[in-house]
Design a protein around this motif. Structure first.
Motif, PDB file in Angstrom:
ATOM      1  N   ALA A 139       0.846  -1.196   0.000  1.00 14.27           N
ATOM      2  CA  ALA A 139       0.000   0.000   0.000  1.00 14.27           C
ATOM      3  C   ALA A 139       0.876   1.239   0.000  1.00 14.27           C
ATOM      4  CB  ALA A 139      -0.900  -0.010   1.229  1.00 14.27           C
ATOM      5  N   HIS A 140       0.317   2.292  -0.580  1.00 16.74           N
ATOM      6  CA  HIS A 140       0.985   3.592  -0.483  1.00 16.74           C
ATOM      7  C   HIS A 140       0.011   4.618   0.077  1.00 16.74           C
ATOM      8  CE1 HIS A 140       3.325   7.109  -1.120  1.00 16.74           C
ATOM      9  NE2 HIS A 140       2.286   7.674  -1.726  1.00 16.74           N
ATOM     10  N   ASP A 141       0.450   5.324   1.088  1.00 13.45           N
ATOM     11  CA  ASP A 141      -0.333   6.422   1.665  1.00 13.45           C
ATOM     12  C   ASP A 141       0.622   7.248   2.506  1.00 13.45           C
ATOM     13  OD1 ASP A 141      -1.949   8.086   3.246  1.00 13.45           O
ATOM     14  OD2 ASP A 141      -3.635   6.705   3.046  1.00 13.45           O
ATOM     15  N   PRO A 142       0.849   8.513   2.114  1.00 15.33           N
ATOM     16  CA  PRO A 142       1.824   9.302   2.872  1.00 15.33           C
ATOM     17  C   PRO A 142       1.397   9.565   4.313  1.00 15.33           C
ATOM     18  CG  PRO A 142       0.758  10.630   1.146  1.00 15.33           C
ATOM     19  CD  PRO A 142       0.298   9.213   0.960  1.00 15.33           C
ATOM     20  N   PHE A 159       5.197   5.448  -3.480  1.00 14.65           N
ATOM     21  CA  PHE A 159       4.324   5.468  -4.665  1.00 14.65           C
ATOM     22  C   PHE A 159       4.995   4.696  -5.810  1.00 14.65           C
ATOM     23  CE2 PHE A 159       2.852   7.288  -8.648  1.00 14.65           C
ATOM     24  CZ  PHE A 159       1.468   7.386  -8.467  1.00 14.65           C
ATOM     25  N   GLU A 160       6.276   5.002  -6.033  1.00  9.94           N
ATOM     26  CA  GLU A 160       6.999   4.385  -7.164  1.00  9.94           C
ATOM     27  C   GLU A 160       7.068   2.869  -7.012  1.00  9.94           C
ATOM     28  OE1 GLU A 160       8.483   6.313  -9.659  1.00  9.94           O
ATOM     29  OE2 GLU A 160       7.556   8.087  -8.744  1.00  9.94           O
ATOM     30  N   SER A 187       3.218   7.724 -14.987  1.00  9.82           N
ATOM     31  CA  SER A 187       3.052   6.647 -13.986  1.00  9.82           C
ATOM     32  C   SER A 187       2.637   5.331 -14.641  1.00  9.82           C
ATOM     33  CB  SER A 187       2.111   7.062 -12.858  1.00  9.82           C
ATOM     34  OG  SER A 187       1.030   7.803 -13.309  1.00  9.82           O
ATOM     35  N   PHE A 188       1.790   5.398 -15.683  1.00 11.17           N
ATOM     36  CA  PHE A 188       1.457   4.136 -16.374  1.00 11.17           C
ATOM     37  C   PHE A 188       2.743   3.511 -16.938  1.00 11.17           C
ATOM     38  CE2 PHE A 188      -2.894   6.141 -17.042  1.00 11.17           C
ATOM     39  CZ  PHE A 188      -3.478   5.386 -16.033  1.00 11.17           C
ATOM     40  N   GLY A 189       3.642   4.357 -17.409  1.00 11.75           N
ATOM     41  CA  GLY A 189       4.898   3.867 -17.990  1.00 11.75           C
ATOM     42  C   GLY A 189       5.753   3.096 -16.995  1.00 11.75           C
ATOM     43  N   LYS A 190       5.578   3.399 -15.701  1.00 10.54           N
ATOM     44  CA  LYS A 190       6.398   2.731 -14.677  1.00 10.54           C
ATOM     45  C   LYS A 190       5.760   1.454 -14.146  1.00 10.54           C
ATOM     46  CE  LYS A 190       8.424   7.054 -13.103  1.00 10.54           C
ATOM     47  NZ  LYS A 190       8.233   8.166 -12.180  1.00 10.54           N
TER      48      LYS A 190
END
Ligand code: MLT
Length: 282
Positions: A139-142, A159-160, A187-190
């Protein structure tokens, strides 16, 4: 009410309760000046209320932050499973008389990595359910504490890292200036080629043109979307009509139980605000 009717009538009321369809604009808040004291949002997201204008008008904004959490999480899981097994496409084909078992071979959820973007109330409930399906959850959440994620068996990552490692990505962040179109060409590219994306948060967190490009190129294999930048989306929306996209019309909170809960929660919040029991905005 139409926007014009709302503008004409709002000054007759101390409080206004809205769902997501009504936009509480600066104009509405200015028209209510003198009497309107509270805006209640019967749901979680308050992106349809102009918070700056509400503050300037001395109007409190309250929401119903908990009652539809489980409904939204369940809809996220429903879309995840439907997408992975091509349920909506196969249903439409069979109703059109086509028995296409080979065309609709799906992918399994068990053992796959699910990235939950936004680990608040809904995101964490999706995580709990995904663990039960045998998924590896990151999960990502700052703003989320690591121990809350650990307790559910999810790992908080950047996030990355989240978008790079995921087989499936489920979006649960609010729409703010910081999250607007955060899913874009870059971001789709990553992401992994063949990633699958579920969005029951807000359409505006995705650059929808970029998502169409990513679907066309195969970078994103499938998407399941309950929310759109403009709701309802255009009838000829390439995204909505895309064969690899499953759509529902913002049904995340639409269960009998959640709507009753939200109605009670917002009525209590607005009542409290009118009685002067609330000091802070939502
Ligand atoms: C919410 O913000 O609570 C959900 O998106 C549901 C809704 O907008 O009604």
């Amino acid at each position: 009410m139409s926007p014009a009717e709302l503008l004409a009538k709002v000054a007759q009321f101390d409080a206004l309760i809205v769902r997501s369809g009504t936009k509480v604009t600066r104009g509405v808040l200015e028209a209510g000046r003198g009497r309107l004291r509270v805006v209640g949002r019967a749901g979680v997201g308050i992106d349809n209320v102009d918070l700056q204008a509400a503050t300037e008008a001395g109007c409190l904004v309250v929401n119903a932050p908990t009652a539809n959490t489980v409904a939204a999480a369940e809809h996220g899981i429903a879309l995840l499973a439907c997408m992975a097994r091509n349920v909506s496409q196969a249903d439409a084909a069979l109703k059109a008389g086509k028995w296409q078992r080979a065309k609709y071979v799906g992918v399994s959820l068990v053992g796959k990595t699910l990235a939950i973007m936004g680990f608040g109330k809904v995101g964490s409930e999706v995580a709990r359910r995904a663990k039960g399906l045998g998924m590896h959850v990151i999960a990502h959440d700052p703003y989320a504490p690591a121990d809350k994620a650990r307790a559910i068996g999810a790992e908080l990552v950047s996030f990355e890292e989240a978008i790079a490692k995921a087989d499936f990505i489920s979006l649960h962040m609010p729409l703010t200036p910081a999250t607007s179109k955060v899913f874009n060409d870059e971001s789709f590219g990553k992401m992994k080629t063949g990633v699958r994306i579920v969005n029951v948060a807000r359409g505006g967190v995705i650059d929808e043109d970029a998502l169409v490009r990513a679907l066309d190129s195969g970078k994103v294999a499938q998407a399941a979307l309950d929310v759109f930048t403009v709701e309802p989306p255009a009838k000829d929306s390439k995204l909505v009509l895309h064969e690899n996209v499953t759509v529902t019309p913002h049904l995340g909170a639409s269960t009998v139980e959640a709507q009753e809960g939200v109605a009670i929660e917002i009525a209590e919040a607005v009542g409290g605000a009118l009685r002067g029991e609330l000091a802070a905005t939502a």
